[in-house]
Enzyme design. Structure first.
Site, PDB file in Angstrom:
ATOM      1  N   GLU A 102       0.856  -1.202   0.000  1.00 10.95           N
ATOM      2  CA  GLU A 102       0.000   0.000   0.000  1.00 10.95           C
ATOM      3  C   GLU A 102       0.884   1.242   0.000  1.00 10.95           C
ATOM      4  O   GLU A 102       1.722   1.410   0.875  1.00 10.95           O
ATOM      5  CB  GLU A 102      -0.861   0.010   1.261  1.00 10.95           C
ATOM      6  CG  GLU A 102      -1.690   1.275   1.437  1.00 10.95           C
ATOM      7  CD  GLU A 102      -2.323   1.369   2.833  1.00 10.95           C
ATOM      8  OE1 GLU A 102      -2.035   0.501   3.678  1.00 10.95           O
ATOM      9  OE2 GLU A 102      -3.100   2.313   3.059  1.00 10.95           O
TER      10      GLU A 102
ATOM     11  N   ASP B 145      -1.218  -0.925   5.842  1.00 12.72           N
ATOM     12  CA  ASP B 145      -1.088  -0.393   7.202  1.00 12.72           C
ATOM     13  C   ASP B 145      -2.123  -1.013   8.130  1.00 12.72           C
ATOM     14  O   ASP B 145      -3.159  -1.489   7.687  1.00 12.72           O
ATOM     15  CB  ASP B 145      -1.262   1.137   7.172  1.00 12.72           C
ATOM     16  CG  ASP B 145      -0.089   1.775   6.430  1.00 12.72           C
ATOM     17  OD1 ASP B 145      -0.228   2.908   5.953  1.00 12.72           O
ATOM     18  OD2 ASP B 145       0.953   1.091   6.301  1.00 12.72           O
TER      19      ASP B 145
ATOM     20  N   ASP C 298      -4.308   0.219   9.772  1.00 13.72           N
ATOM     21  CA  ASP C 298      -5.386   1.183  10.101  1.00 13.72           C
ATOM     22  C   ASP C 298      -6.585   0.877   9.194  1.00 13.72           C
ATOM     23  O   ASP C 298      -6.590  -0.102   8.466  1.00 13.72           O
ATOM     24  CB  ASP C 298      -4.873   2.618   9.883  1.00 13.72           C
ATOM     25  CG  ASP C 298      -4.404   2.807   8.435  1.00 13.72           C
ATOM     26  OD1 ASP C 298      -3.707   3.792   8.152  1.00 13.72           O
ATOM     27  OD2 ASP C 298      -4.700   1.922   7.598  1.00 13.72           O
TER      28      ASP C 298
ATOM     29  N   ASP D 256      -7.726   2.328   6.524  1.00 11.67           N
ATOM     30  CA  ASP D 256      -7.436   2.275   5.081  1.00 11.67           C
ATOM     31  C   ASP D 256      -6.780   0.953   4.718  1.00 11.67           C
ATOM     32  O   ASP D 256      -7.149   0.299   3.750  1.00 11.67           O
ATOM     33  CB  ASP D 256      -6.496   3.437   4.692  1.00 11.67           C
ATOM     34  CG  ASP D 256      -7.276   4.724   4.499  1.00 11.67           C
ATOM     35  OD1 ASP D 256      -6.672   5.800   4.398  1.00 11.67           O
ATOM     36  OD2 ASP D 256      -8.531   4.623   4.466  1.00 11.67           O
TER      37      ASP D 256
END
Ligand code: 28F
Length: 657
Positions: A443, A516, A518, A520
């Site tokens: 990513e 990540d 998180d 996203d």
């Protein structure tokens, strides 16, 4: 792994040589791993025995209870393990079942017509790997008890020894068998039972065996009212209820369920199908209640039956002209969700993850049994509209297939310059051996950059993703083909996708998603897993897809640098450091420089990967169609309910090199 394992022993030698101690010596040979999967496997062995009693019609309630010392019990209301040999033989039938490998008569088929335990190794393995195991039998108006344990004698563990021989206790009105055991933490370390995993498996068993009530109660947690967490499942509609459950994010009122079943000597087929507005095919199949995520001869037979029946029906009812070509099987399966459950003896499991049905003779048997029942079903006037609907959908799908083919050919022409979609992004590796090569889908460009620098270019390729790839759920193929990120992945892997997918051309046997930790990152993981699950399913079912686990924290004390991958590890490090340390919380992969990324996330010797598996295809279907579908309110409810957006990681299992 003990290197000489394959030369000196085979399971049968061990049985004759050492009985249960052999199981303790090499648990991996009997339960795969001594991690979470293995811990649950010794529970499934006992559940399977209760299920056998239920499948053969003698029990209709099975309950699992988890206790706060991590012991667990399974109870059924069947006939109870026989106790009539009490005092007659040196070893009662009950003692046989729990102390002799492959014992308990389940392997001679006449006593048990169908047995889920075939893929298992029986209750004796559970006993061998438990600190203690207690059996209670309720039959003939009395309660009986027998106890086993694995004591340490002269520094050696004697596994699964009888501690209290079968003893008659007080009178009792109950019927059935209750087995309670405490897995030995010398074997399973700190692994704990997972309530959700057990709940999902028992729900699946309830769907697959209509009329049986399966429940699990977790006595390790109480809710605010002081009640234990509990889940009870009973489906009188069996796999018809199952297909509606899988489709609950897509089905509309009135989407009919087609159900057919057929039973011959020691062979039973059940099929439930429901068409919805969604695209593609969802077939979830089982053999003796065991999920066959890699498919096999039963699915092949089922598919041929559908194609043949629908083409015959279409011609007979003038929905296809004489001059029209037959539709393809995949045309009729577009938009179809099917649950196929067969029960048979002498099962041969094959495939990379042993979840594919071998038994070549099954294709013909399933094909003829389903064809015969479907022809019957569609000959009933009230079912004609279902058949007409399926043919109509098939004809539409054939038209789209042609359009896609044209789009694809056009794209292929354009793709002649496919390198273009990869240029400036993709960093190939120099090695040519797919079994060693790894593709990291990363990513973001900055993380992609440091991955390119940090990797071992002899076998690690990097494909950075600009932003979020297209959410392919509910998208047509021609739309998907327009998305550069998705096209780049298809091209880099070399396998093509969907109808043209061919796993033999896979250039990387490990596909590692690096995103990540998180929201996203979780969304990107969900999008990629959705695409792989829908259009490159074998990548997942054959265990090629992994989730990379970058560290969450860096803890530094002077020159001593440690990495923590979760809060638990952070705690251990800060406890060890005591004082004078600095904690850095990594927001994303991009914050690490390339040698840290190598050390913590890329280096096969140090990294942790989560292998994505489809243990629960129904659950996967539901997660994907809920999370990625367009039913907004359902998605909101799902996310709130599950909070952890990374629910997709639930199919992931820790994978060390
Ligand atoms: C909680 C786990 O294990 N239930 C079981 C039975 C019932 C019979 C049985 C089991 C030895 C060789 C036949 C009773 N009466 N739940 C369980 N319920 N085993 S295990 O027989 C084992 C015999 O094969 C049973 C008449 N026939 C069979």
């Amino acid at each position: 792994m003990d290197k000489n394992l394959h030369t000196s022993y085979s399971a049968k030698d061990i049985v004759t040589l050492e009985g249960l101690d052999a199981v303790r010596k090499r648990p991996g040979m009997y339960i795969g791993t001594t991690g979470a999967k293995g811990l649950h496997h010794i529970l499934w062995e006992i559940v399977d025995n209760a299920m056998d009693e239920a499948m053969n019609g003698y029990a209709d309630k099975i309950s699992v209870t988890i206790y706060d010392d991590n012991s667990v019990s399974v109870e059924d209301n069947g006939r109870g393990i026989p106790v009539d040999d009490l005092g007659k033989k040196d070893k009662t039938a009950l003692e046989e079942i729990f102390t002799v490998l492959h014992a308990g008569g389940k392997f001679d088929n006449e006593k048990y017509e169908f047995s889920g335990g075939l893929h298992g190794v029986g209750a004796s393995v559970t006993n061998a790997l438990s600190k203690w195991l207690r059996v209670k039998v309720f039959s003939g108006g009395s309660e009986y008890i027998a106890e086993f344990h694995s004591p340490e004698v002269d520094g050696k563990i004697k596994s699964g020894q009888i501690k209290m021989p079968l003893t008659k206790l007080a009178p009792s009105k109950k019927r059935g068998t209750l087995v309670t055991f405490l897995p030995d933490d010398k074997v399973f370390d700190k692994e704990l039972y997972n309530y959700d995993l057990i709940k999902n498996r028992l729900r699946e068993l309830a769907f697959l065996n209509k009329g049986i009530t399966l429940s699990v109660e977790d006595r390790r947690v109480k809710n605010e009212e002081g009640a234990y967490k509990k889940s009870t499942n009973l489906y009188n509609g069996g796999i018809s209820d199952f297909v509606e459950y899988v489709n609950r994010a897509n089905a509309k009122q009135g989407d009919k369920v087609i159900y057919v079943e057929s039973e011959r000597k020691a062979f039973k087929v059940q099929l439930a199908m429901q068409y919805t507005e969604s695209y593609g095919e969802k077939t979830i199949s089982f053999v003796n209640n065991i999920p066959t995520t890699e498919g096999g001869s039963h699915e092949t037979g089922f598919r041929s039956a559908i194609t043949k029946c629908m083409n015959d029906y279409a011609r007979k009812n003038n929905l296809l002209k004489q001059k029209d070509a037959n539709l393809l099987g995949e045309d009729y399966r577009d938009g179809m969700t099917a649950i196929l459950s067969i029960k048979m003896q002498n099962v041969q499991f094959e495939g990379q993850t042993k979840t594919k049905l071998g038994n070549p003779e099954v294709k013909g048997i399933v094909e003829s049994m389903i064809s015969e029942q479907l022809d019957l079903f569609f000959s009933i006037p009230k079912n004609k509209d279902s058949a007409n609907y399926i043919v109509k959908r098939g004809i539409e799908a054939a038209k789209v297939r042609d359009a896609e083919k044209k789009a694809k050919d056009a794209q292929r022409l354009k793709n002649a310059t496919t390198g273009s979609v990869l240029v400036g992004k993709f960093s190939a590796c120099s090695g040519k051996d797919p079994t060693k090569n790894e593709l990291f889908i990363v990513e973001g460009d900055s993380a992609g950059g440091s991955a390119k620098q940090g990797r071992d270019r002899s076998f690690q390729a990097i494909l950075p993703l600009k932003g979020k790839p297209l959410n392919t759920e509910k998208k047509r193929i021609d739309e998907i083909l327009k998305n550069d990120e998705i096209r780049a992945i298809i091209y880099a892997l070399g396998t093509d996708f969907y109808r043209d997918f061919n796993i033999k051309n896979l250039k990387y046997h490990k596909i590692i998603i690096l995103a990540d930790a998180d929201q996203d990152g979780a969304h990107i993981r969900a999008i990629l897993l959705t695409f792989f699950y829908r259009y490159m399913r074998q990548l997942i079912s054959e265990g090629h897809v992994y989730i990379g686990m970058p560290p969450l924290y860096k803890v530094q004390k002077k020159s001593d640098i440690r990495y923590a991958y979760n809060d638990n590890e952070l705690e251990n490090i800060t406890t060890e450091f005591k004082s004078g340390y600095v904690i850095q919380r990594y927001k994303g992969l991009g914050e690490m420089n390339y040698d840290q990324l190598w050390d913590t996330t890329l280096d096969p010797k140090k990294r942790t990967l989560m292998r994505v598996t489809i243990d629960d295809a129904a659950e996967a279907e539901l997660i994907i169609s809920t999370l990625m579908g367009d039913n907004v309110e359902l998605r909101k409810a799902f996310i709130n309910e599950n909070a952890n957006f990374n629910k997709t990681d639930n199919f992931a299992e820790k994978h060390s090199e």
